[in-house]
Design an enzyme around this catalytic site. Sequence first.
Site, PDB file in Angstrom:
ATOM      1  N   GLU A 255       0.885  -1.173   0.000  1.00 43.44           N
ATOM      2  CA  GLU A 255       0.000   0.000   0.000  1.00 43.44           C
ATOM      3  C   GLU A 255       0.914   1.211   0.000  1.00 43.44           C
ATOM      4  O   GLU A 255       1.562   1.502   1.006  1.00 43.44           O
ATOM      5  CB  GLU A 255      -0.889   0.008   1.250  1.00 43.44           C
ATOM      6  CG  GLU A 255      -1.835  -1.167   1.363  1.00 43.44           C
ATOM      7  CD  GLU A 255      -2.921  -1.173   0.308  1.00 43.44           C
ATOM      8  OE1 GLU A 255      -3.118  -0.142  -0.364  1.00 43.44           O
ATOM      9  OE2 GLU A 255      -3.562  -2.222   0.127  1.00 43.44           O
ATOM     10  N   CYS A 294      -3.181   8.497   3.342  1.00 44.53           N
ATOM     11  CA  CYS A 294      -2.847   8.003   2.006  1.00 44.53           C
ATOM     12  C   CYS A 294      -4.012   8.195   1.048  1.00 44.53           C
ATOM     13  O   CYS A 294      -3.837   8.280  -0.158  1.00 44.53           O
ATOM     14  CB  CYS A 294      -2.476   6.532   2.084  1.00 44.53           C
ATOM     15  SG  CYS A 294      -3.725   5.569   2.950  1.00 44.53           S
TER      16      CYS A 294
HETATM   17  P1  NAP Z   1       8.344   5.042   4.630  1.00 42.67           P
HETATM   18  O1  NAP Z   1       9.401   6.024   4.921  1.00 42.67           O
HETATM   19  O2  NAP Z   1       8.396   4.309   3.351  1.00 42.67           O
HETATM   20  O3  NAP Z   1       8.341   4.053   5.872  1.00 42.67           O
HETATM   21  C1  NAP Z   1       7.379   3.033   5.974  1.00 42.67           C
HETATM   22  C2  NAP Z   1       7.914   1.913   6.829  1.00 42.67           C
HETATM   23  O4  NAP Z   1       9.010   1.283   6.169  1.00 42.67           O
HETATM   24  C3  NAP Z   1       8.443   2.367   8.175  1.00 42.67           C
HETATM   25  O5  NAP Z   1       8.070   1.418   9.148  1.00 42.67           O
HETATM   26  C4  NAP Z   1       9.946   2.379   7.974  1.00 42.67           C
HETATM   27  O6  NAP Z   1      10.672   2.221   9.166  1.00 42.67           O
HETATM   28  C5  NAP Z   1      10.107   1.168   7.085  1.00 42.67           C
HETATM   29  N1  NAP Z   1      11.338   1.119   6.310  1.00 42.67           N
HETATM   30  C6  NAP Z   1      12.053   2.151   5.821  1.00 42.67           C
HETATM   31  N2  NAP Z   1      13.088   1.679   5.095  1.00 42.67           N
HETATM   32  C7  NAP Z   1      13.027   0.321   5.149  1.00 42.67           C
HETATM   33  C8  NAP Z   1      13.824  -0.734   4.602  1.00 42.67           C
HETATM   34  N3  NAP Z   1      14.884  -0.485   3.850  1.00 42.67           N
HETATM   35  N4  NAP Z   1      13.465  -2.000   4.873  1.00 42.67           N
HETATM   36  C9  NAP Z   1      12.374  -2.281   5.616  1.00 42.67           C
HETATM   37  N5  NAP Z   1      11.592  -1.320   6.153  1.00 42.67           N
HETATM   38  C10 NAP Z   1      11.914  -0.029   5.917  1.00 42.67           C
HETATM   39  O7  NAP Z   1       6.892   5.724   4.658  1.00 42.67           O
HETATM   40  P2  NAP Z   1       6.296   6.700   5.761  1.00 42.67           P
HETATM   41  O8  NAP Z   1       6.965   8.014   5.568  1.00 42.67           O
HETATM   42  O9  NAP Z   1       6.284   6.073   7.115  1.00 42.67           O
HETATM   43  O10 NAP Z   1       4.759   6.774   5.323  1.00 42.67           O
HETATM   44  C11 NAP Z   1       4.237   7.785   4.500  1.00 42.67           C
HETATM   45  C12 NAP Z   1       3.830   7.218   3.164  1.00 42.67           C
HETATM   46  O11 NAP Z   1       2.984   6.086   3.346  1.00 42.67           O
HETATM   47  C13 NAP Z   1       3.012   8.188   2.329  1.00 42.67           C
HETATM   48  O12 NAP Z   1       3.560   8.246   1.047  1.00 42.67           O
HETATM   49  C14 NAP Z   1       1.615   7.579   2.300  1.00 42.67           C
HETATM   50  O13 NAP Z   1       0.894   7.863   1.124  1.00 42.67           O
HETATM   51  C15 NAP Z   1       1.882   6.135   2.455  1.00 42.67           C
HETATM   52  N6  NAP Z   1       0.724   5.473   3.060  1.00 42.67           N
HETATM   53  C16 NAP Z   1      -0.017   4.609   2.294  1.00 42.67           C
HETATM   54  C17 NAP Z   1      -1.121   3.974   2.847  1.00 42.67           C
HETATM   55  C18 NAP Z   1      -1.959   3.034   2.025  1.00 42.67           C
HETATM   56  O14 NAP Z   1      -2.781   2.321   2.594  1.00 42.67           O
HETATM   57  N7  NAP Z   1      -1.788   2.979   0.727  1.00 42.67           N
HETATM   58  C19 NAP Z   1      -1.462   4.184   4.181  1.00 42.67           C
HETATM   59  C20 NAP Z   1      -0.685   5.055   4.917  1.00 42.67           C
HETATM   60  C21 NAP Z   1       0.412   5.683   4.345  1.00 42.67           C
HETATM   61  P3  NAP Z   1      11.299   3.485   9.944  1.00 42.67           P
HETATM   62  O15 NAP Z   1      10.163   4.389  10.289  1.00 42.67           O
HETATM   63  O16 NAP Z   1      11.937   2.875  11.108  1.00 42.67           O
HETATM   64  O17 NAP Z   1      12.245   4.119   8.973  1.00 42.67           O
END
Ligand code: NAP
Length: 525
Positions: A255, A294
């Site tokens: 997602e 999102c």
């Molecule tokens: P993110 O930076 O991609 O982080 C998401 C998760 O991935 C966090 O738990 C992060 O951990 C982890 N992570 C980061 N690098 C990783 C790696 N190399 N290997 C494994 N895990 C890793 O996203 P975010 O900033 O938290 O979230 C915002 C985004 O999510 C927005 O773009 C939003 O649109 C999207 N979103 C989508 C939905 C949906 O249902 N489609 C729902 C909510 C949000 P750390 O925090 O420890 O770095």
Amino acid sequence: MKLTNHVYGQWLEGRGEGTALVDPVTGERLASVSSEGIDLGRALAFARDSGGTALRAMSYEARAAKLAAIAEVLAANRADYFDISLRNSGATEGDAAFDVDGAIFTLKAYARSGKALGAARHLKEGARVALARTDAFQGQHFLTPLTGVAIFINAFNFPAWGLWEKAAPALLAGVPVLVKPATPTAWLAQRMVADVVAAGILPAGALSIVCGGARDLLDHVGECDVVSFTGSADTAARIRTHPAVVAQSVRVNIEADSVNAAILGPDAQPGSAEFDLAVKEIVREMTIKSGQKCTAIRRVLAPAGVARALAAAVAEKLAGCTVGNPRSPGVRMGPLVSRAQQAAARAGLALLVSECETVFGGGGGFAPVDADPAVSAFFPPTLLFCGEGPAGCHVHDVEVFGPVATVLPYTDTAQAIALARRGRGSLVASVYSADADFVGALVPAIADLHGRVMVVDAAVGSQHTGHGNVMPGCLHGGPGRAGGGEELGGLRALALYHRRFVVQGGPAVLDALARDAADAALLGA
Ligand code: NAP
């Protein structure tokens, strides 16, 4: 305070200083997280061997009862969760309710619907397939629960709902859960897991949590695990292509982000119910959770003759929205979740502003109520206007994860369709129109690029559930840049945690295997 990790049946503190969790209003350091020193391979093995085995020994209805018990525990601690949401996310009461009550509501929905699967332990799908001239040799499809772990890597914006909307179908399917919440807001997820573990509802290993970095977690995935990721498209690409995920064909559900659209039909003229409903929803979507959803509306497509009036009506309502410390009376919108998100939103807005006119907000003279701009993470509600129509580029690409939306005029239905499709895959589009010809042409033409389309007219009025609100009985997910994943949709969500297989044999064998099976058609019921 350092938040502990729950792995291999124990609560363990990670090594080192860890990463700080901060109040985005005051800048106060609240807690820290660290996963250093945690044996993540052992955590997954324990979840599979202990949690998975115990869960699969239960029937679907027994696991549904566990979900109801979890919902009760969470409801009993609701006030604490609102307090954590306020401190760790700067959430207003409405924002916290969206996340916390959404989690409880979803768990209760799965507890109710899961009962229908009864005492079964697996699922039988469809009729027998004739394979020989007589009935002596036939085929029967089944769905069997996976023997691996449901690994959730979650985003920061829904620490509660994001955990439980995934955990409810996984646990109902009999698959243990290991969640790695996003670091900035990990406190709420950690506290909820701690409360559920303390209540002794689930068998050991059924629910694990790792706070802090994912480190080598994915190196240990196996062929029967599922990785369910919510977050940015960049991280999604890294997860999809992780060598262990690729080598073992691990099922991955993504997602990701999306530039969702609200679309006004030609009949949504100022003064019409459809126009007013659109204005209300756009303002709500921009301001709930400070636009950090999102599903939030990022692009607003309006007939060229209406677009300016629409922008003015939205701007007028935004002017009445008080932004500041949610602890202050009268505040309706809080901060972004961190200074890093504030910086990212500013960078995204700068790109949009390079091709758009600012109708409202944008930053100049903005001062949050009862908060120091030097330490807080506030962002002003901002409405843009992109008169370029199809020539505009960033507005269809850049997701500013905050209270920002852009109005785009269109000249005819074909152009509205073309603009909506430029999002290259979205979670949701909402349409405000009672014009059957317009809706009949638009919806099928955008359907393959959207997970959900909500159509609102005067007859639906205020009874709709919301552009950005994800209902447990309806599909959540979207194609293309939205990640291509599928969640929820009622019991349909259980398919992610089962494997389809076919048994070929004689009727006696097929009868024996079917005895313990519920009808897979119930997943779509
Ligand atoms: P993110 O930076 O991609 O982080 C998401 C998760 O991935 C966090 O738990 C992060 O951990 C982890 N992570 C980061 N690098 C990783 C790696 N190399 N290997 C494994 N895990 C890793 O996203 P975010 O900033 O938290 O979230 C915002 C985004 O999510 C927005 O773009 C939003 O649109 C999207 N979103 C989508 C939905 C949906 O249902 N489609 C729902 C909510 C949000 P750390 O925090 O420890 O770095």
